[in-house]
Design a protein around this motif. Structure first.
Motif, PDB file in Angstrom:
ATOM      1  N   ALA B  20       0.831  -1.199   0.000  1.00  0.00           N
ATOM      2  CA  ALA B  20       0.000   0.000   0.000  1.00  0.00           C
ATOM      3  C   ALA B  20       0.869   1.253   0.000  1.00  0.00           C
ATOM      4  N   GLU B  50     -10.051   2.127   6.522  1.00  0.00           N
ATOM      5  CA  GLU B  50     -10.864   3.347   6.567  1.00  0.00           C
ATOM      6  C   GLU B  50     -11.018   3.980   5.184  1.00  0.00           C
ATOM      7  N   LYS B  52     -10.883   2.463   2.436  1.00  0.00           N
ATOM      8  CA  LYS B  52     -11.362   1.459   1.475  1.00  0.00           C
ATOM      9  C   LYS B  52     -10.383   1.207   0.328  1.00  0.00           C
ATOM     10  N   SER B  55      -7.096  -3.027  -2.692  1.00  0.00           N
ATOM     11  CA  SER B  55      -6.286  -3.856  -3.585  1.00  0.00           C
ATOM     12  C   SER B  55      -4.994  -4.386  -2.935  1.00  0.00           C
ATOM     13  N   LEU B 206     -20.060  -2.488   7.039  1.00  0.00           N
ATOM     14  CA  LEU B 206     -20.696  -1.262   6.556  1.00  0.00           C
ATOM     15  C   LEU B 206     -21.366  -0.461   7.661  1.00  0.00           C
ATOM     16  N   GLY B 207     -21.810  -1.146   8.712  1.00  0.00           N
ATOM     17  CA  GLY B 207     -22.562  -0.449   9.755  1.00  0.00           C
ATOM     18  C   GLY B 207     -24.055  -0.439   9.484  1.00  0.00           C
TER      19      GLY B 207
END
Lengths: 236, 236, 236, 236
Positions: B20, B50, B52, B55, B206-207
């Motif tokens: 990342a 956080e 998203k 990959s 997702l919440g």
């Protein structure tokens, strides 16, 4: 077993030819497409096959209806991952019609047929009773056999179809998936003969059999032709 | 049902964090990897989740042994195409041990259990007879039910696992695949807690619940929170 | 160009061997794994290669750091779709160090080198000015050339690596991706010699060259060995 | 930038509807297809969208011609792996017409435009000289910039298109790929309005923005609506 071609990419051969030309041309793909005559499409596709330039074949997709096939076939065919499947669900659809696949090896043998059919009847009646007892469909189906018929919609692009045929039209493939593959091949050859001219089992495409000791013998194995070549060369 | 973690990418969390960081840094990935402390890995991964940015999670793979599961589960799990499977073959392996899955809904009901177990015994004996009659394994297995146990080796990367868990840990998933998914989640959390911190059913991630009318009710649905938000806004 | 192996699946060879055995055994995969000695792993893997049973190779993944390579290489390597990439972003990272790839064909030619290096200097200075003028990085980079160096983290499984090597270690592949592929092959051979024993260009794996008229000549083409075989046969 | 729809699966909406019905019906897919009226197709598709049953959308494929776009766009768009690409090759095609993409941010700024266009002219002349000196096309192109125009044929199925639009029609996507995505969306809406009714950026599909702090503000973020919901709930 019933296999039908439901739909496919419009102008599949022209699209593949235009896509392939796009790689080697400064012209826009839509212009390339317009300028293609049927005759040039045919020449171009046979050159693609010869050059093993397979990626343009991905632009043409074919969608099939396959029904009257066993859940054993389903288990095999869904292992092809470059493909799209919509399959009748045993969780949502009650198995009503008691349609089961009967392999030739069993139908030819009266004793085998008798116990096989008897057993199928028995388990269908168990399935019905389980539903009656209030067992959910998704659990009742646990008693349903591989022989239970299902149906599906399957989409593959032409490149994946070539790969699928190379494995599944081979005499080493299981009889049921081989029969489905052969039907699919017949259907796509009708609408796109130039895309699938040399389609079929690996031996058809390669000119030799890659299956080694498991070869059916129709074509020489790779080992045979290599040994032959090397032997001859060392004799010169 | 037995699920074990056989292997995984070495240092999965550090690898994902380094990958990342590579997107946003002029430093070489191998240097980035070396410079990562455990503490920074943890902070970095929680930021990724956080943002998203999913990959990089693909660089960590996890390999499981799954056994004592039904062929019905197999049909479901092999539909995940970004995954690698090696599955016990009913064409090559004789089905010897008569291991069948028994759903709770059936085991709880004495009448259902009785006919279910009786039917399984009957078809196992049919299977054995078919083999005795010389029917090939690949055709004899047609009588084997969805309940027949199988085993497999399964590999998925962390990104696909997150997706798999979001669907299969949901209470709407079938009980057997949900149980397998929950086991898998427990196992990967042990070795990579930061990668899988918010892993689980969609609602966990997702919440809210994206299942609409089919929601189990534990979380508000998207419709509910959106309606609520819009209503409140129009009241202001 | 710098290529490093950052990580890989633990015990890659044993995992692949256990997965392959799982297809043909009634034993659980975790037991199969435990019972495998190094010696049996080696024998088993060479049998797999011989039988062309490639799918178990998917269970072992390998993660590389690749840096000091051109954006032209990036365009080629990211076309492999069964792979995971994290790539330094020209939208987010300012191109500071003016690292450019210099092809041998250019470095060998003094006139070519001169204008090439001069042009690179010129466009780097244009890039810097555009940034100064407040042009966003994502638009300023439009002036950056294919030669601009980048770096990435790449993960592929062993099956895809075999495929990647078969295409990219071939002398027909472009020099830069061939160099990267050869480095990658060396690195994975170190940690998993039995998985990659016959890895390399297609000719290494097949014993013949499938490139037809474009063949480099090191191996006989398929056409040659087939013609030879058929000729000899018709002479008998 | 020019985007055209070259071809697509015949009857895309009917095919998707039939495939979806196949999952829940004991009828054969080809019968299901025949029995579908346009009206029922529309109702069925809107139900599918509502239920988030997306897999049947894979059966409809769409093939585009995209030209006059930068190599920077190419680098982004080819990262979508569930797609098929045929791209003009800089190894095989000489870059003749000196077509370069000019970003708005640069064209609006006279100083920036001047040095940008001057630099492009300079490097095109370097490219031409390198070819004259006998440097192969694949090495000469190293001097070509991201701005160099290219063209491609792209095929994606409807499910992947929905995903592609959700990311690339978002205002956070880069301007060039956003423009291409918006054109593609317009084109497919013409031929399959019901498949793409709610297609677009994630906010269009979800009703909220999933981009968190990076949100453009047009839609409330997930955090906002969740906080609002929870706050309101705790107040009751």
């Amino acid at each position: 077993m019933r296999v039908k071609l439901l739909s496919h990419t419009n102008d599949p051969e022209k699209i593949v030819a235009a896509a392939a030309r796009c790689c080697y041309s400064n012209d826009d793909p839509d212009n390339l497409l317009e300028s293609l005559t049927d005759d040039r499409v045919e020449k171009f596709l046979s050159k693609l096959v010869e050059m093993k330039h397979e990626s343009p074949f991905e632009h043409a997709s074919f969608t099939f209806s396959i029904s009257g096939v066993s859940r054993a076939l389903l288990a095999q065919i869904t292992r092809h991952r470059v493909a799209s499947f919509s399959v009748r669900s045993q969780r949502y659809c009650e198995f009503k019609d008691a349609d089961f696949v009967l392999p030739d090896s069993i139908s030819r043998d009266p004793r085998a047929s008798e116990i096989y059919l008897e057993s199928l009847k028995n388990l269908k009646s168990t399935y019905d009773s389980l539903l009656e007892f209030g067992i959910p469909k998704e659990d009742s189906r646990m008693i349903l056999p591989n022989a239970a018929e299902t149906s599906m919609v399957l989409t593959m692009n032409a490149r994946e179809l070539l790969h699928f045929f190379s494995l599944r039209c081979c005499s080493r493939a299981q009889w049921e998936i081989r029969a489905v593959a052969n039907e699919m091949l017949k259907l796509v050859k009708n609408v796109a003969p130039n895309l699938f001219r040399r389609a079929g089992a690996n031996c058809i495409r390669l000119g030799y059999c890659p299956e080694g000791k498991m070869s059916c013998g129709k074509f020489p194995t790779l080992e045979q032709i290599l040994n032959d070549f090397n032997e001859r060369k060392s004799n010169q």
